[in-house]
Design a protein around this motif. Structure first.
Motif, mmCIF file in Angstrom:
data_model
loop_
_atom_site.group_PDB
_atom_site.id
_atom_site.type_symbol
_atom_site.label_atom_id
_atom_site.label_comp_id
_atom_site.label_asym_id
_atom_site.label_seq_id
_atom_site.Cartn_x
_atom_site.Cartn_y
_atom_site.Cartn_z
ATOM 1 N N LEU B 5 19.202 -11.155 69.662
ATOM 2 C CA LEU B 5 19.351 -11.035 68.212
ATOM 3 C C LEU B 5 18.645 -9.771 67.732
ATOM 4 C CD1 LEU B 5 18.605 -14.734 67.181
ATOM 5 C CD2 LEU B 5 20.825 -13.623 67.377
ATOM 6 N N ASP B 8 15.382 -6.749 63.535
ATOM 7 C CA ASP B 8 15.113 -6.532 62.111
ATOM 8 C C ASP B 8 15.522 -7.731 61.255
ATOM 9 O OD1 ASP B 8 17.788 -6.219 62.338
ATOM 10 O OD2 ASP B 8 17.851 -4.116 61.689
ATOM 11 N N ARG B 9 16.090 -8.762 61.876
ATOM 12 C CA ARG B 9 16.395 -10.002 61.146
ATOM 13 C C ARG B 9 15.173 -10.902 61.013
ATOM 14 N NH1 ARG B 9 21.264 -10.220 58.424
ATOM 15 N NH2 ARG B 9 22.758 -8.968 59.560
ATOM 16 N N GLU B 11 11.978 -12.647 59.898
ATOM 17 C CA GLU B 11 11.173 -12.775 58.685
ATOM 18 C C GLU B 11 10.274 -13.986 58.839
ATOM 19 O OE1 GLU B 11 13.292 -12.936 54.909
ATOM 20 O OE2 GLU B 11 14.774 -11.506 55.679
ATOM 21 N N TYR B 25 15.175 -15.799 62.238
ATOM 22 C CA TYR B 25 16.082 -14.657 62.127
ATOM 23 C C TYR B 25 17.041 -14.953 60.972
ATOM 24 C CZ TYR B 25 14.390 -13.526 66.807
ATOM 25 O OH TYR B 25 13.602 -13.232 67.888
ATOM 26 N N TRP B 27 20.004 -14.648 58.243
ATOM 27 C CA TRP B 27 21.314 -14.120 57.905
ATOM 28 C C TRP B 27 21.690 -14.588 56.508
ATOM 29 C CZ3 TRP B 27 20.252 -13.418 62.929
ATOM 30 C CH2 TRP B 27 20.896 -12.364 63.599
ATOM 31 N N ARG B 28 22.256 -13.688 55.721
ATOM 32 C CA ARG B 28 22.658 -14.043 54.358
ATOM 33 C C ARG B 28 24.138 -13.757 54.180
ATOM 34 N NH1 ARG B 28 17.468 -11.864 53.749
ATOM 35 N NH2 ARG B 28 16.040 -13.386 52.849
ATOM 36 N N ILE B 68 17.970 -19.466 63.684
ATOM 37 C CA ILE B 68 18.721 -18.601 62.788
ATOM 38 C C ILE B 68 18.675 -19.253 61.414
ATOM 39 C CG2 ILE B 68 21.042 -17.837 62.195
ATOM 40 C CD1 ILE B 68 21.516 -17.416 65.164
#
Lengths: 273, 495
Positions: B5, B8-9, B11, B25, B27-28, B68
């Motif tokens: 993955l 930079d995902r 957080e 990780y 995702w939006r 995720i």
């Protein structure tokens, strides 16, 4: 609450309580939950891994030799140890392995780089293969792993990195040029990381052990103030916990190295150090 | 090797209370196709998916360590609105704030709202939230006419309580374990004025609080109590109650004005002076046992000296969204954050249980800085938190040094709640043990829920830190778990 005197000593003078019991009573509980220890099969790395496991931290153990780590994992409580056979010089695989480990651990807040190599080098020996091994294991492997750790910690705005450097990195001595170089470079690398990451709340701790009784030092001449790996590990974790940037282990090496560092080069080269 | 993955995902995401956090990780997605991509990625990388809305759950319901994180906040369109019937269809990432601001000028208000307007509708349905009117209108789920849910295999189903009651009553309140809501169809509530008629009532102690409630319930649309948790002995449970009623048609001479959004907005200044964005800073020095003892005392006193029975008008938003008056108020709790312990107790035993909870908190030295009291009624949802009784929500400030004692206190209070037949609420929870989880819902309910979980999410893709804490983390054992095994597991985890 720690006594004020302890705070004073750890921050300013880095003098630590001398006996194990004393240390234990000051630092009962470690603040970390998930740790990676590189070089966990022997020496200081092994002692650190054991102490972390004993305090209930989930630890990923990495080294080339897995036997000792497997044994450690078996005696660790409730599946807290994960063992990975890994050569830190296999740089390409590190990002994927790092991501795998963080997933297996279920989090990460501490990375300890304790991998190190110090083959005996005599005074007339200039052996590139030995020198390369030291530079790759002591320095480049550390850069590869700590880059990954730093990237993650910068984004998560938390975490602790502990690098096991050495007092040997303070001066270029006659003994083992490549070893001194590798540790000097590692010390500088850690300082840079610290300066980069401090503003994100990430701690980077440089550890400079003196002589520690491990496989690395066994049979080496001229050792003094030898401490056990277990004691070294206590002092290292205590220093990291108390927020030290650089810690000599044990603390009295700070004064010794202070003197050694100010000896002018034209004098130093004549000394049999 | 599973798929890597992008770093930079990464957080670090906190539960809203800030007392629990983990790294994932994120995702939006903004489209259904991107949503499908996220599930594909989860399979390829061997990770779980944690569905997250606005992240307003106090505890660990919307965080997932190393998972995720599927953040739904960008899928936030209002899709259809019919001002004659009051039926609205929104994407799951739309918030209560969007909803009321969109509909109010037509004379419609959300039938159930939380104390804050920022949750997404997906989160609201996933948690099946309640409001200060729970005793009258039930939880949010009772007003949902239909929803679209994407199952982990990618299939999107439109579910109503008629076409698939089993899934409807389990997915509403199913804390994101069965699928991802993609749209919600909701019946709004007709209102004839932008204001409510509010009355403040004082109760001298806990017993009087219950008396006032029993007496006032039939004539109230909303009823909420605030308790000074610091008061001891005879004064224990002294409180202020706010009762609010809708205005009947014709009572408001100028409803078109009062229903305008700008007449609903919360004030920009507190006490006419402090800009509200910095008020949390001024609150900070009070957010400790001594400071809040004073604040609670002052609040109680001011309600005591106010004239009895005086009624005043307050906007819907002003009454409903008390928690939004001071933005970022949780920051005043400091870096350790807060947890909220809310338990729901049958009406027969509630007084004794709440008395015990307040006394236990005081004895442990962790007095809740805020305590809120509400009336509830039972509902048909599978994982329901409601009972025919009352709830008490207690906010505790968490610091590094009191963390353990607060968790111990919560576990001790669990026993009191369970022995009284009480229940818990996943939107608030941060401390429940697998054992308490099993005991409050019962084996039958949990087995039913797990069976649905196997059916709709056989790969166990959907997971949160909450579900890991209560149901365990190993997908394999989860899939093969029989009722008896589940019990063993739950017991061994807590022993």
């Amino acid at each position: 609450m720690r006594p004020l005197a302890t705070l004073f000593s750890t921050h300013l003078l880095a003098v630590y309580p001398e006996s194990h019991n004393e240390i234990q009573s000051f630092y009962m509980k470690l603040p970390w939950k998930h740790a990676i220890v590189l070089g966990a099969s022997s020496g200081i790395g092994k002692a650190l891994a054991e102490e972390l496991l004993a305090s209930g931290v989930k630890v990923a153990l990495l080294a080339r030799r897995t036997d000792a780590m497997e044994a450690m994992a078996k005696s660790a409580p409730s599946d807290n140890a994960k063992v990975y056979g890994h050569d830190v010089r296999k740089y390409e695989g590190i990002p994927a392995l790092f991501q795998q480990i963080t997933k297996d651990l279920g989090g990460l807040d501490l990375v300890i780089y304790a991998s190190g190599s110090m083959p005996s080098v005599d005074e007339h020996e200039y052996d590139f293969s030995k020198d390369r091994e030291m530079l790759e294991t002591n320095l480049l492997g550390g850069v590869a792993w700590l880059d990954e750790a730093a990237k993650r910690f910068e984004q998560t705005k938390m975490g602790t990195i502990i690098g096991i450097s050495s007092v040997a990195g303070e001066r270029g001595r006659r003994g083992s040029p490549a070893y001194c170089t590798s540790k000097a470079a590692l010390t500088t690398f850690l300082e840079s990381l610290r300066n980069r990451l401090r503003r994100y709340g990430v701690k980077v701790v440089t550890i400079k052990p003196g002589f520690v009784d491990t496989e690395m030092t066994t049979g080496k001449p001229g050792l003094f103030w030898l401490i056990s790996a277990k004691e070294a590990s206590h002092r290292i974790l205590s220093a990291a916990r108390s927020g030290a940037n650089t810690a000599y282990v044990p603390g009295r090496w700070r004064y010794v190295m202070f003197v050694i560092k100010i000896i002018p080069s034209f004098v130093f080269r004549h000394l049999p150090i | 090797m599973s798929r890597l993955l992008a770093n930079d995902r990464i957080e670090r995401i906190k539960g809203w209370g800030g007392a629990v956090a983990s790294v994932g990780y994120v995702w939006r997605p903004s489209t259904i196709d991107q949503l499908l991509e996220v599930f594909k990625l989860a399979r390829e990388s061997g990770r779980h998916v944690t569905v997250r809305g606005a992240g307003r759950s106090y505890g660990d319901a919307s965080i997932g360590s190393e998972n995720i994180i599927l953040d739904m906040t960008r899928m936030n369109r209002i899709l259809e609105w019919d001002p004659t019937t009051g039926i609205v269809r929104c994407e799951a990432g739309a918030t209560i704030e969007q909803l009321w601001k969109y509909c109010i000028s037509d004379g419609w208000w959300p039938p159930v709202v939380s104390g804050t307007m920022f949750p997404t509708l997906g989160g609201v349905v996933g948690m099946n939230i309640h409001g200060k009117n729970n005793f009258k209108v039930g939880p949010f789920g009772e007003h949902v006419l239909a929803f679209d849910i994407m199952l982990p295999n990618g299939e999107i189903r439109t579910v109503t309580r008629e076409n698939d009651p089993e899934l409807f009553y389990a997915a509403v309140g199913g804390f994101g374990m069965l699928g991802v809501f993609t749209s919600i169809t909701l019946q709004m509530k007709k209102v004839y004025s932008g204001v409510l008629e509010v009355e403040s009532i004082v109760a001298k102690d806990l017993h009087e609080l219950f008396e006032v409630y029993f007496q006032r319930i039939p004539e109230s649309d909303y009823l909420v109590g605030w308790i000074d948790a610091f008061a001891k002995g005879k004064k224990l449970g002294r409180s202020q109650i706010h009762k609010a009623n809708y205005l009947k048609p014709g009572e408001d001479p100028n409803p078109a004005q009062s229903l305008r959004v700008e007449n609903q907005e919360l004030p920009n200044n507190i006490l006419g002076f402090f800009p509200k964005s910095v008020v949390w800073l001024f609150l900070r020095p009070f957010m400790n046992q001594l400071g809040m003892r004073f604040v609670n005392w002052a609040k109680y006193l001011s309600s005591r000296i106010a004239p009895e029975g005086k009624k005043f008008k307050q906007s819907h938003a002003g009454f409903a969204f008390l928690l939004d008056y001071v933005p970022d108020w949780k920051k005043s709790y400091g870096p350790g954050g807060l947890i909220q312990y809310q338990s729901f107790i049958p009406k027969e035993t509630a007084e004794a249980v709440f008395r015990k909870q307040l006394e236990m908190s005081q004895a442990s030295g962790n007095v809740p800085l805020l305590a809120v009291f509400k009336r509830h009624r039972p509902d048909k949802f599978l994982m329901s938190h409601a009972v025919d009784g009352f709830s008490l929500a207690l906010d505790y400030k968490v610091t590094e040094s009191n963390r353990e004692s607060i968790w111990n206190l919560a576990h001790a209070m669990n026993e009191v709640v369970l022995s009284a037949g009480g229940r818990f609420y996943f939107a608030k929870d941060a401390t429940l043990t697998p054992d308490a989880f099993r005991r409050f819902l019962g084996d039958e309910t949990i087995d039913k829920f797990l069976k649905l979980k196997h059916r709709y999410d056989p790969e166990h893709l959907l997971e949160t830190d909450l579900s890991k804490r209560l149901l365990g983390s190993d997908p394999q054992s989860f899939t093969n778990r029989t009722p008896s095994k589940l019990n063993e597991n739950a017991e061994s985890t807590t022993s």
